[in-house]
Design an enzyme around this catalytic site. Structure first.
Site, short mmCIF file in Angstrom:
data_model
loop_
_atom_site.label_atom_id
_atom_site.label_comp_id
_atom_site.label_asym_id
_atom_site.label_seq_id
_atom_site.Cartn_x
_atom_site.Cartn_y
_atom_site.Cartn_z
N GLU A 41 0.87 -1.17 0.00
CA GLU A 41 0.00 0.00 0.00
C GLU A 41 0.91 1.22 0.00
OE1 GLU A 41 -2.74 0.31 3.28
OE2 GLU A 41 -3.49 2.23 2.54
N ARG A 267 4.85 -12.83 9.70
CA ARG A 267 5.56 -11.61 9.34
C ARG A 267 6.89 -11.56 10.06
NH1 ARG A 267 3.73 -6.34 9.92
NH2 ARG A 267 1.88 -6.95 8.84
N LYS A 277 4.18 0.90 9.44
CA LYS A 277 4.37 2.14 8.70
C LYS A 277 3.76 3.34 9.43
CE LYS A 277 2.97 0.22 4.84
NZ LYS A 277 2.53 0.00 3.46
P1 ATP Z 1 2.71 -2.25 8.05
O1 ATP Z 1 1.91 -3.01 9.06
O2 ATP Z 1 4.15 -2.23 8.32
O3 ATP Z 1 2.17 -0.90 7.78
P2 ATP Z 1 1.38 -3.41 5.86
O4 ATP Z 1 1.08 -4.85 5.92
O5 ATP Z 1 0.24 -2.49 6.11
O6 ATP Z 1 2.62 -3.12 6.75
P3 ATP Z 1 1.60 -3.32 3.06
O7 ATP Z 1 2.09 -2.22 2.21
O8 ATP Z 1 0.15 -3.64 3.02
O9 ATP Z 1 2.02 -2.99 4.52
O10 ATP Z 1 2.45 -4.63 2.83
C1 ATP Z 1 2.77 -5.14 1.57
C2 ATP Z 1 3.09 -6.59 1.71
O11 ATP Z 1 4.18 -6.76 2.58
C3 ATP Z 1 1.92 -7.35 2.30
O12 ATP Z 1 1.78 -8.56 1.59
C4 ATP Z 1 2.33 -7.58 3.71
O13 ATP Z 1 1.77 -8.75 4.22
C5 ATP Z 1 3.86 -7.68 3.60
N1 ATP Z 1 4.47 -7.29 4.87
C6 ATP Z 1 4.27 -6.17 5.56
N2 ATP Z 1 4.98 -6.19 6.72
C7 ATP Z 1 5.64 -7.37 6.74
C8 ATP Z 1 6.51 -8.00 7.67
N3 ATP Z 1 6.86 -7.41 8.81
N4 ATP Z 1 7.01 -9.22 7.36
C9 ATP Z 1 6.66 -9.82 6.21
N5 ATP Z 1 5.84 -9.29 5.30
C10 ATP Z 1 5.32 -8.08 5.56
MG MG Z 2 -1.48 -3.65 4.55
#
Ligand code: ATP
Ligand code: MG
Length: 566
Positions: A41, A267, A277
């Site tokens: 995102e 994760r 984020k």
């Molecule tokens: P955050 O919680 O850090 O804001 P998010 O999941 O909202 O992260 P996205 O931009 O939606 O961020 O993530 C893109 C991809 O990266 C998704 O498939 C998500 O599952 C993966 N991802 C995000 N954080 C992690 C992590 N700590 N370990 C592994 N994969 C991750």
């Molecule tokens: Mg997300």
């Protein structure tokens, strides 16, 4: 180097996801195809956790002869920005992966998503609810209590379609209606209690502008985006496990041409590190760090500036593997991996961070000689270089003690040390200022101790140095962990309260060997005895700035022997 083929060449650890995919290939489940996607995102910069997902998605595709798309999950107009889109692409490329011509946006599918939603309404699988957000929450029930149906749940189909179209046409203000899936308000899985599919949001989207005032939710947009792109394995993190029935429900009832399969993995969590984020944005906005690319940040932009290499990150991601259960990885393992990589690749250099002047009284004034130094003991091809040596040198202030404890094998009055690649010196006298602070050491040297009769003479300590008239000035930034607590924000407190007040130390007036004076931004070195350093983009001509990437002290190597990794 930075090419997907190289990335795939990282140790191919096998794990449960690769086993599932291999099995699907054997049984021909997805027509023998493997097609993954990385779906960020664009609401912040990528962090080391995303690197795990990137290495997995692109890595799996490369290993199984498949493809991986880059897809922006840009369904929330109020938090997203093109700045983030650009940073994401730079970071994915830097990590060594390539999406070819397969860059997509969930917003590309807004019309399709809308048409599928109308179909759900016509099929009696979705309805327009006019409760307020609070009322919807109150009707949802809890983990132990079932939810209650909304009074609008049984609106006639025609009315639903009319209202949904008018939602799209912009007739209603934010929050007045939502489109909900009609599933089961008594489901033990709260995600299945008539989840919201569309919200009204009069906001300008960074790509579609004002074309839309209703936006799909992640749970609705994601499976359809996967299906539209022909994704076979939709790999996501564990918090989506409870959403999988909804993912499957959306696919089943919208009947897109393709049925992708969602698989969850744990994760990446790192101790001493914040990875959301939202929390990273808070640090940036409150100016608690210098920006998204502050070298203390766990963002890819930050660790790149810090001096980590993409190879080390990929190696780290391979080492941590794929777990099915939440776990916390020790940040010392990341640092250890970076150290191993930098040890192999970096040129050695001499630099003095806190200089103390040394004058060698028996060294001829005006004489100028060079001594040979090894560029990288791990890499014979790196060769040697010549270091200027002279009567006046700088050594590290803490390599001298006037009243040394036992086992202090560095310089002290009357003591001898070897200067790295050069002579043995003895401290004869200490010069102090009016306040009693040591300003200079007067020493003598053994002229035979470099290549003469006493070249093999052993003294207990060897210290680094630079020749004073030849040295150049530099600024050095030393970093410690950004957070001082292993679990920042534990128990719901603001992680800001766990910030380490000593995470950055800036040293000016450091002295570097002359050959480093023009090193390009991004160039990496090992300063002998001090750690690995990387030239910061803040450098100006004649005024280099170095970031310390990591120290030489490897805490992981020590604990690894005691700890069994899960
Ligand atoms: P955050 O919680 O850090 O804001 P998010 O999941 O909202 O992260 P996205 O931009 O939606 O961020 O993530 C893109 C991809 O990266 C998704 O498939 C998500 O599952 C993966 N991802 C995000 N954080 C992690 C992590 N700590 N370990 C592994 N994969 C991750
Ligand atoms: Mg997300």
């Amino acid at each position: 180097m930075d090419h997907p083929a190289d990335a795939a060449a990282a140790p191919a650890a096998t794990d449960f996801i690769r086993e599932i995919i291999a099995e699907d290939l054997r049984t021909g489940k997805h027509g023998g195809r493997v097609h993954t996607r990385f779906p960020p995102e664009p609401n912040g910069y990528l962090h080391i956790g995303h690197a795990k997902s990137i290495c997995l998605n692109f890595g799996v595709a490369a290993e199984f002869g498949g493809l991986c798309n880059l897809r922006y999950d840009d369904t929330n107009p109020t938090k997203e920005d093109v700045e983030y889109v650009e940073s994401i692409e730079e970071d994915v490329r830097w990590l060594g992966f390539d999406w070819g011509d397969r860059k997509f946006y969930a917003s590309d599918y807004f019309e399709q998503l809308y048409q599928y939603a109308e179909q759900l309404v016509r099929d009696g699988k979705a309805y327009v609810d006019s409760l307020t957000a609070d009322e919807i929450r109150a009707h949802r029930g809890t983990l132990t209590e079932p939810g209650r149906n909304s009074p609008y749940r049984n609106r006639p189909g025609e009315d639903n379609l009319d209202l949904f179209r008018r939602m799209r046409a912009g007739e209603f203000p934010d929050g007045t209606h939502v489109l909900r899936a009609k599933i089961d308000m008594t489901s033990p899985n709260i995600n299945m209690r008539d989840p919201t599919l569309y919200r009204i949001r009069h906001a300008t989207h960074h790509r579609t502008g004002d074309a839309w005032c209703i936006y799909p939710t992640y749970d609705y947009a994601h499976p359809i985006s996967d299906a539209v792109e022909g994704i076979t394995h939709s790999l996501c993190t564990l918090e989506f496990e409870d959403h999988r029935p909804l993912y499957d429900w959306v696919i089943e009832h919208t009947r897109p041409p393709y049925r992708p399969q969602q698989i969850e993995f744990a994760r990446l969590n790192l101790n001493y590190t914040v990875m959301s984020k939202r929390k990273l944005l808070q640090l940036v906005e409150q100016r608690l760090v210098g920006g998204w690319d502050d070298p203390r940040m766990p963002t890819l932009a930050g660790i790149r500036r810090r001096g980590f290499t993409p190879e080390a990150i990929r190696d780290f991601c391979a080492r941590i593997g794929m777990a099915k259960k939440e776990n916390v990885v020790d940040v010392a393992l990341l640092e250890h991996t970076v150290r191993e990589d930098l040890n192999r690749r970096t040129r050695r250099a001499l630099a003095v961070l806190r200089p103390l002047k040394v004058v060698i009284e028996n060294y001829p004034e005006g004489r100028d000689e060079h001594v040979g130094a090894i560029n990288n003991p791990e890499d014979a091809a790196a060769g040697t270089r010549q270091l200027p040596f002279s009567r006046e040198l700088f050594i590290e202030r803490d390599d001298f003690m006037e009243q040394p404890p036992k086992k202090f094998f560095r310089l002290a009055p009357g003591a001898e040390v070897r200067l790295r690649y050069a002579y043995i010196i003895r401290c004869e006298r200490v010069v102090k200022d009016a306040f009693g602070a040591v300003t200079e050491l007067r020493c003598t040297y053994d002229p035979e101790s470099l290549s003469g009769a006493t070249a093999d003479r052993r003294v207990k300590g060897t210290i680094h140095w630079v020749s004073a008239p030849h040295a150049r000035d530099a600024e050095v930034r030393l970093y410690d962990r950004l957070f001082q607590s292993p679990d920042p924000g534990e128990g719901g407190r603001d992680p800001v309260t766990d910030l380490n007040p000593r995470s950055l130390e800036r040293l000016t007036g450091c002295k570097i060997e002359p050959g480093l004076a023009e090193a390009a931004a991004g160039a990496r070195f090992q300063f002998e005895r001090l750690g690995y350093f990387c030239v910061d983009p803040d450098s100006r001509p004649g005024a280099r700035v170095f970031n310390r990437t990591v120290t030489l002290k490897d805490t992981w190597a020590r604990i690894a022997s005691k700890q069994v990794q899960t």
